[in-house]
Structures are given as structure tokens and as C-alpha cells.
Write an enzyme that holds these catalytic residues in place. Structure first.
Site, PDB file in Angstrom:
ATOM      1  N   HIS A  58       0.849  -1.193   0.000  1.00 32.23           N
ATOM      2  CA  HIS A  58       0.000   0.000   0.000  1.00 32.23           C
ATOM      3  C   HIS A  58       0.889   1.248   0.000  1.00 32.23           C
ATOM      4  O   HIS A  58       2.005   1.221   0.543  1.00 32.23           O
ATOM      5  CB  HIS A  58      -0.908   0.004   1.238  1.00 32.23           C
TER       6      HIS A  58
ATOM      7  N   GLU B 118      -3.877   3.052  -7.152  1.00 36.64           N
ATOM      8  CA  GLU B 118      -4.303   4.172  -6.307  1.00 36.64           C
ATOM      9  C   GLU B 118      -3.291   5.320  -6.429  1.00 36.64           C
ATOM     10  O   GLU B 118      -2.207   5.234  -5.844  1.00 36.64           O
ATOM     11  CB  GLU B 118      -4.329   3.755  -4.828  1.00 36.64           C
TER      12      GLU B 118
HETATM   13  O1  G3P Z   1      -6.617   1.338   0.833  1.00 34.27           O
HETATM   14  C1  G3P Z   1      -7.566   2.167   0.258  1.00 34.27           C
HETATM   15  C2  G3P Z   1      -7.177   3.553   0.297  1.00 34.27           C
HETATM   16  O2  G3P Z   1      -5.844   3.871   0.182  1.00 34.27           O
HETATM   17  C3  G3P Z   1      -8.090   4.528  -0.322  1.00 34.27           C
HETATM   18  O3  G3P Z   1      -8.346   5.419   0.697  1.00 34.27           O
HETATM   19  O4  G3P Z   1      -9.657   7.015   1.935  1.00 34.27           O
HETATM   20  O5  G3P Z   1      -9.127   7.426  -0.472  1.00 34.27           O
HETATM   21  O6  G3P Z   1     -10.758   5.654   0.158  1.00 34.27           O
HETATM   22  P1  G3P Z   1      -9.534   6.445   0.565  1.00 34.27           P
END
Ligand code: G3P
Length: 224
Positions: free
Chosen positions: A94, A142
Site C-alpha cells: 500500500h 491508487e
Molecule cells: O486502501 C484504500 C485507500 O488507500 C483509499 O483510501 O480514503 O481514499 O478511500 P480512501
């Protein structure tokens, strides 16, 4: 292997999702999930994971493992430990817990040896391609700058999602692409699916919501 589409909810280290609150939140997520035929996985913190896994039918993922065999590795988390605690899979790399490429590779292998699913997070299309070659179960793209924000990856950086889908198709089409960062509602999920993702990964949109169960239902509607 878990069925896709899939929504994974990470509890990170949020106070709203720690200890007793982790159990309460899991109940709410499960109550929404049972009305839909989609996979909803929860990703509690490592100290709550066993209690959460014992309290729910939902599949549970760990937030991290280290690439080591059981033995002298103080402070580390082995694949054996998370499996023993009831996890069916683990996140790896992550953006808030980055790893070296060699350790990502070894962690995927350790997870798979034990029959655990490996969900490897990536921060851009190039890293998605590199990770796809390591053959995890999922890559979860992400963009770090959108994590915890209000604009979802599918709105702010759609090309990163579609680019990840394309590169995975070329390099290793067995790998399923998820996307995350800023996902908060049904439209964010719909757009992610349109871009070719097989599901989403989110945290703050559920953990910090006034009504997490209602948000969970709206996200699941987005998979329709
Ligand atoms: O692990 C999921 C995360 O990094 C996304 O976070 O708070 O943007 O949904 P968020």
C-alpha cells in the site's frame, strides 16, 4: 478465488474503525452486503483482524505481510500469522506501507503458497505493469495524491485506471485490476467499472461516513 466485482473496505488505522468500533463497522458493512450478490471484503488493522474475522462471514484481508518465513523476525507479520487469524488474503505494498520490488515478489509468493489472495497496490501505470508480471491475484491502482481526498480516481485520473487495465491485459490478463483513492459513492464505482476495473478499494468514504451502511449500499448499487 473470490468472485468479482469486488469492493474492499480498508479500516487503515482510523480510530473510527479500531477495537469495538471495528466490530460495529463490520456489522454495518455486512448488513448492506448481504442484500447483494457481490463480494465485499474488509481489511481491518492487524490487531483487530482475528476478532473481526470471527465475527463476520465477509472475507477478511490483512493490510500487510512481510516476505519472511516464520522465525526470528521481531515485529513482522508472516503469511502464516494472518491465515491463522482468519484472513483469506492480504494487501501488499500500500502507498502508506511501500515495499521493495523484491519483497513484493516474495510476499506474493508467500501469500500464494498458503492459499491466500494477494492484492498488490500500485501508484501508477508503470508500476502496475511491473507488478502484473509478478502474478498477484489483484493489482489495486491508487494515485497516492488522491488517497483520503474527495475526488475519486475514476473522475480525477481516469487514464490511470484505463491505462492500468490495458497494461495488465498485455502483460498478465489473469490479474484482476481494482482501483481506489477518493471513492465515495455510486457514480465513482460506476465510472471505475466503465474504465474496466473489476472492483474498488476504499477507506475514508466508509470509515468516516455518518451512515456507513447507507454508503455501502450506494457503492454496491454502482456495481449493477
Ligand atoms: O486502501 C484504500 C485507500 O488507500 C483509499 O483510501 O480514503 O481514499 O478511500 P480512501
Amino acid at each position: 478465488m473470490l468472485k468479482t466485482p469486488l469492493i474492499a473496505v480498508s479500516y487503515k488505522t482510523y480510530a473510527e474503525a479500531t477495537g469495538r468500533k471495528a466490530l460495529e463497522l463490520t456489522k454495518k458493512i455486512e448488513s448492506a452486503a448481504k442484500d447483494y450478490d457481490y463480494t465485499v471484503a474488509v481489511v481491518p488493522n492487524l490487531t483487530d483482524m482475528k476478532t473481526v474475522a470471527e465475527s463476520t462471514e465477509l472475507p477478511v484481508f490483512a493490510q500487510h505481510i512481510d516476505p519472511y518465513m516464520p522465525g526470528g523476525h521481531t515485529g513482522s507479520v508472516s503469511a502464516e500469522m494472518i491465515r491463522e487469524a482468519g484472513a483469506v488474503g492480504t494487501m501488499i505494498n500500500h502507498s502508506e506501507k511501500r515495499m521493495l520490488l523484491a519483497d513484493i515478489d516474495a510476499s506474493i509468493k508467500r501469500a500464494k503458497e498458503l492459499g491466500l489472495e494477494a492484492m498488490v497496490c500500485t501508484n501508477n501505470v508503470d508500476v502496475t505493469g511491473a507488478v502484473a508480471a509478478l502474478n498477484p491475484t489483484y493489482v489495486a491502482i491508487e494515485p497516492p495524491e488522491l488517497i483520503g481526498g474527495d475526488i475519486s480516481v475514476s473522475t480525477a485520473r481516469p487514464e490511470v485506471v484505463s491505462g492500468s487495465v490495458d497494461v495488465v491485459k498485455r502483460i498478465n490478463p489473469e490479474v484482476k485490476v481494482l482501483c481506489g483513492a477518493g471513492v465515495k459513492n455510486k457514480v465513482d464505482v460506476e465510472k471505475s467499472m466503465e474504465l474496466g476495473a473489476k472492483g474498488v478499494l476504499l477507506a475514508s468514504g466508509i470509515v468516516k461516513a455518518k451512515d456507513p451502511e447507507a454508503v455501502m449500499r450506494s457503492l454496491l448499487e454502482g456495481l449493477h
